[in-house]
Scaffold this active site. Structure first.
Site, PDB file in Angstrom:
ATOM      1  N   HIS A 170     -45.379 -31.338  41.881  1.00  0.00           N
ATOM      2  CA  HIS A 170     -46.301 -32.428  42.174  1.00  0.00           C
ATOM      3  C   HIS A 170     -45.860 -33.551  41.438  1.00  0.00           C
ATOM      4  O   HIS A 170     -45.605 -33.600  40.296  1.00  0.00           O
ATOM      5  CB  HIS A 170     -47.687 -31.606  41.467  1.00  0.00           C
ATOM      6  CG  HIS A 170     -48.780 -32.691  42.238  1.00  0.00           C
ATOM      7  ND1 HIS A 170     -49.093 -33.835  41.806  1.00  0.00           N
ATOM      8  CD2 HIS A 170     -49.732 -32.262  43.020  1.00  0.00           C
ATOM      9  CE1 HIS A 170     -49.920 -34.417  42.534  1.00  0.00           C
ATOM     10  NE2 HIS A 170     -50.595 -33.424  43.467  1.00  0.00           N
ATOM     11  N   ARG A 215     -54.099 -41.564  44.635  1.00  0.00           N
ATOM     12  CA  ARG A 215     -53.473 -42.335  45.504  1.00  0.00           C
ATOM     13  C   ARG A 215     -54.050 -42.359  47.098  1.00  0.00           C
ATOM     14  O   ARG A 215     -53.997 -43.631  47.365  1.00  0.00           O
ATOM     15  CB  ARG A 215     -51.807 -41.871  45.792  1.00  0.00           C
ATOM     16  CG  ARG A 215     -51.155 -41.948  44.661  1.00  0.00           C
ATOM     17  CD  ARG A 215     -49.836 -41.128  44.836  1.00  0.00           C
ATOM     18  NE  ARG A 215     -49.956 -39.481  44.298  1.00  0.00           N
ATOM     19  CZ  ARG A 215     -49.367 -38.624  44.959  1.00  0.00           C
ATOM     20  NH1 ARG A 215     -48.352 -38.774  45.821  1.00  0.00           N
ATOM     21  NH2 ARG A 215     -49.513 -37.454  44.536  1.00  0.00           N
TER      22      ARG A 215
END
Ligand SMILES: Cc1cc2nc3c(=O)[nH]c(=O)nc-3n(C[C@H](O)[C@H](O)[C@H](O)COP(=O)(O)OP(=O)(O)OC[C@H]3O[C@@H](n4cnc5c(N)ncnc54)[C@H](O)[C@@H]3O)c2cc1C
Ligand code: SF4
Ligand code: SF4
Ligand code: FES
Lengths: 557, 259
Positions: A326, A346
């Site tokens: 990740h 994000r």
């Protein structure tokens, strides 16, 4: 542990570039996404491409396949049980279906098997629900808004994310069954985030072309897991759960059908024999093997047990040459290391920036591309942020979210992370977070078909332990979906099998004997190892030295 | 650079360099552990192989409820072992399991009312409003308030307030009236999700569209496509803007349902 004075100084650089970056976000200007060609180049920085990280499997159905050393070591090991010493003629339990693993896939399977008339035992290593499913934060994909999205686009995105290597039949099943899986969860009372009129809220994830990530606050997996677990507990006459009782070996009967498993009671140290008409492996992933010494987001029990057991019984492995890192795991403070910082940060507008506060990557690349670009920034370009203990990270500029979407957004959308960092004296509404790629997901696993059948009759597999659905790289939100869709399919298929296809016969561990012989024949040095691993060992090595008997017996005997 | 927290190597390194060590008392027995560790890692540092009391290691599964106190304090403090950093002289005990009853029900049949909750969990009336549960909650949830909302029949309010509950059982372990708050919490959340929140019509439609095989032709085409063509189609697909309106629609309406 709050930021050190050195890090505080570096944060100033991030603050300096922030206003301009916020303006760009507002105008809808993004850092350019990489082309397919650029992606290829950047992937050389991915840990998967490190040759010293992999080695060949020397026995079994996938002999010659090169995968992570850590998994190969466990395949090149002996069983925890001695096949000759165990009397299988008096099983402790006899049941229609044995499900190994009480996470999302196992529990969905149990509910569907029950609905199809089967009695079920779930054997699980820790408590019911102590699983990667519980930890998923971001969301679950499904094309539910057909004016702008459909399984067609979901299919395309999943294939693109997986570098077009995914098994088409499995992807087709995944995307077609997705709305049904979501509807099932909704009808069980899962509290998805919704608009007042009932429409589901959705957002983007890495690699999605449409906003199709559904969520329940920032604890989507926990909300799904505790809901289906509660439902399973409402059927305790049909679904019996054995906790702290991991499976250590499958049983194959003389007719060549999988016929249950041997469990190990972690507390009383007894071995327990479960005879079943069909068996489902849903043991999840393998992050706790710490491939290439990476930190991990995974739960304590993610140690590849299901892969090992099924492999010994003849099921092939696929797509294990890739491991998903990740892009954004916490690297500071030390206590939070490895913890996942969801992509939704994000998605909500936070940039990723280097030591100089500069952007260097589009924030919604597929995970392997995003992770590789961060690794390059630290190791290749040299613009990583140095962290105490000799590590590096980059900044995830969370304060942008409140600026872009209004004060209070972070506290409302990310309450879990806000509290967590507050405990360490870091206010993520004001200061950015330090992140680095962390071991996250086992892309590959046991080979299955779209009915979750393995090559061994009577053995089914579903969820993270299986391989093919996501090809070489899974997109966020497709695995909560995978465990629900394929967990349900496995439950239903196994129930059907138990009714009509199961053939009774003498229980054996002959496959284990055979596997041991092959190890010997190939001259594999098992170095005294036994597997599956069951639990990782994090105890202090100095103390370990003095625990004299563990040298012979291991910490889990 | 090795970005790894949990490996054995790392522990070794830690013990070689000089670390600030603090004394902690694990179930009354003294161990010196590095000051930066969580309670969970302190157990491991001391030499324990955890079996109980450890699940996600990330503050969400509720396996690691822990109570502690300091010798000079009258207060019992609580926390999740995986989230709480050790402090000098803490006396620690984990409560990995606490007996609790759970009502069995068919969620389909229930009505989202206070009387549903009180019928399934009649002991809820024994709540004396002492607030111990709220003080015991490591997730900072106002537990007493969600209990009283449930009694009042404010199911939506109870569901919302209990949403972050990790079901660690610390409230239950300390409630003088023997309630199982977290099971009441999940009941209200399921009642809310099943019966109060409006159903998603578009989800219903999407299920129906798949059932009628409306997308099959498109997907069959993709499945047959050679990989270069597939890549081209992939690269050419439109992307919905991140912050655009919910009503956004792509130019290309193929394989969508427009009416
Ligand atoms: C931090 C984190 C965040 C994530 N976020 C997302 C997200 O936002 N969206 C998304 O789609 N996916 C996400 N994922 C991935 C997703 O959660 C998992 O891939 C998925 O839940 C796996 O489900 P599973 O049922 O296959 O395995 P798990 O949920 O891990 O369940 C496996 C179970 O099997 C048990 N087990 C293991 N070995 C044995 C044995 N030998 N015998 C008996 N039982 C055993 C384990 O203890 C566990 O209970 C995330 C994962 C993590 C770790
Ligand atoms: S601890 Fe028990 S009695 Fe006290 S407020 Fe909470 S639920 Fe009520
Ligand atoms: S409400 Fe109770 S069970 Fe839930 S997190 Fe708080 S203390 Fe734990
Ligand atoms: S181990 Fe899961 S909450 Fe601590």
């Amino acid at each position: 542990m709050a930021y050190t004075p050195e890090l505080r100084k570096l944060i100033k650089r991030v603050e300096k570039t922030r206003p301009a970056r916020v303006e760009r976000k507002k105008r809808g200007e993004e850092f350019p996404a990489q082309s397919l060609k650029e992606r290829e180049d950047i992937l050389k920085y991915h840990p998967d491409f490190k040759d010293e990280g992999r080695s060949e499997i020397r026995v079994g159905p996938s002999k010659g396949y090169k995968i992570s050393n850590e998994i190969v070591e466990l395949l090149h090991a002996k069983s925890r049980v001695s096949p000759d010493l165990l009397d299988l003629s008096n099983p402790d339990y006899e049941i229609d279906i044995l499900i190994i693993g009480g996470g999302g896939a196992g529990t969905s399977a149990a509910l569907m098997a029950r609905e199809n008339g089967a009695k079920v035992i779930i054997a699980t290593k820790l408590r019911h629900g102590d699983a990667n499913t519980m930890m998923a934060e971001g969301g679950i994909q499904a094309a539910t808004k057909n004016r702008k999205d459909s399984p067609y686009y979901h299919y395309l995105d999943a294939m693109g994310g997986g570098h077009f290597t995914n098994v088409p039949e499995l992807v087709e099943t995944l995307v077609n069954d997705a709305p049904l899986a979501l509807k099932w969860l909704e009808s069980l009372g899962t509290m998805f985030s919704k608009f007042d009129d009932g429409r589901l809220k959705t957002m983007h994830g890495g690699g999605t072309s449409r906003r199709r990530m559904h969520y329940a606050g920032d604890i989507t997996g926990a909300e799904i897991m505790r809901t289906i677990r509660d439902e399973a507990r409402n059927h305790k006459d049909d679904i019996r759960v054995l906790e702290f009782s991991p499976a250590v070996e499958l049983i194959v009967n003389e007719k060549g059908h999988c016929a249950g498993a041997i469990l190990y009671n972690l507390e009383t140290e007894e071995y327990i024999i479960v005879k079943a008409k069909a068996t489902i492996i849903a043991t999840g992933g393998s992050g706790r093997l710490h491939m290439q010494n990476f930190m991990t987001t995974n739960h304590y029990g993610a140690t590849a047990d299901g892969l090992i057991m099924a492999y010994r019984a003849g099921v092939s492995l696929n797509f294990l040459h890739t491991v998903q890192y990740h892009p954004t795991g916490a690297v500071f403070p030390e206590q939070a290391e490895g913890l996942l910082i969801t992509e939704k940060f994000r998605g909500a507008g936070a940039n990723i920036v280097n030591i100089d506060g500069e952007q260097f990557v589009y924030e919604r690349e597929p995970r392997d591309v995003e992770a590789s670009t961060i690794i390059r920034e630290c190791k290749g370009v040299g613009k990583g942020v140095p962290i105490p203990a000799g590590k590096f990270g980059v900044w995830l500029d969370s304060p942008m979210i409140d600026i872009l979407k209004g004060k209070g957004t972070i506290r409302k959308e990310f309450p879990g992370k806000w509290i967590l960092f507050k405990r360490y004296d870091i206010d993520i509404t004001k200061d950015p977070m330090l992140i680095y790629p962390t071991l996250h997901y086992q892309n590959g696993g046991l080979e299955i078909n779209s009915k979750c059948e393995t090559s061994l009759p009577g053995l089914y597999a579903g969820g993270e332990v299986s391989g093919g659905i996501h090809g070489e790289n899974r997109l966020m939100g497709n695995s909560l979906l995978d465990v629900t869709v394929f967990g349900r399919i496995a439950g239903k298929a196994a129930a059907g099998y138990a009714k009509t296809k199961f053939r009774d016969g003498k229980l054996t561990l002959d496959h284990v004997t055979k596997y041991h012989k092959e190890l010997e024949k190939e001259g594999v040095d098992v170095g005294g190892r036994v597997s599956p691993m069951l639990l990782p060992d994090y105890s202090n090595p100095e103390v370990r030295e003095k625990q004299l008997t563990t040298k012979y017996l291991g910490t889990i005997r | 650079m090795s970005n790894n927290s949990d490996s054995k190597k790392k522990n070794k390194k830690q013990s070689e360099t000089t670390l600030e060590m603090v004394p902690v008392f694990i179930m009354g027995k003294k161990y010196d552990v590095p000051a930066t560790l969580t309670i969970q890692k302190a157990f491991e540092y001391a030499g324990y192989q955890l079996v109980r009391g450890c699940g996600c290691r990330g503050g969400i599964c509720g396996a690691c409820g822990t109570v502690y106190r300091f010798p000079d304090s009258y207060r019992i403090e609580v926390g999740l072992a995986c989230q709480t950093v050790v402090k000098p002289n803490m006396y620690i005990s984990q409560i990995p399991f606490f007996p609790a009853n759970k009502a069995v029900y068919d969620i389909e049949e229930l009505e989202p009312t206070g009387s549903t909750v009180t019928a399934l969990y009649p002991e809820i009336f024994k709540c004396v409003g002492c607030g111990t549960c709220t003080r015991s909650c490591p997730m900072d949830i106002d537990v007493m308030e969600y209990i009283s909302r449930a009694i009042r029949g404010d199911i939506a309010g109870a569901a919302e307030l209990s949403f972050d509950c990790v079901m660690c059982g610390l409230c239950t372990a300390r409630c003088p009236s023997e309630l199982v708050q977290y099971n009441i919490g999940i009941l209200t959340r399921r009642l809310y999700g099943r019966h109060i929140a409006k159903r998603a019509k578009h989800l219903e439609d999407a299920v129906e569209n798949v059932k009628q095989k409306k997308f099959d032709k498109g997907i069959k085409k993709l499945k047959k496509m050679d990989i270069d063509k597939l890549k081209a189609v992939y690269s050419a697909r439109e992307t919905e803007p991140q912050f655009g309106p919910e009503e956004w629609e792509p130019e290309n309406k193929d394989y969508l349902i427009t009416e």
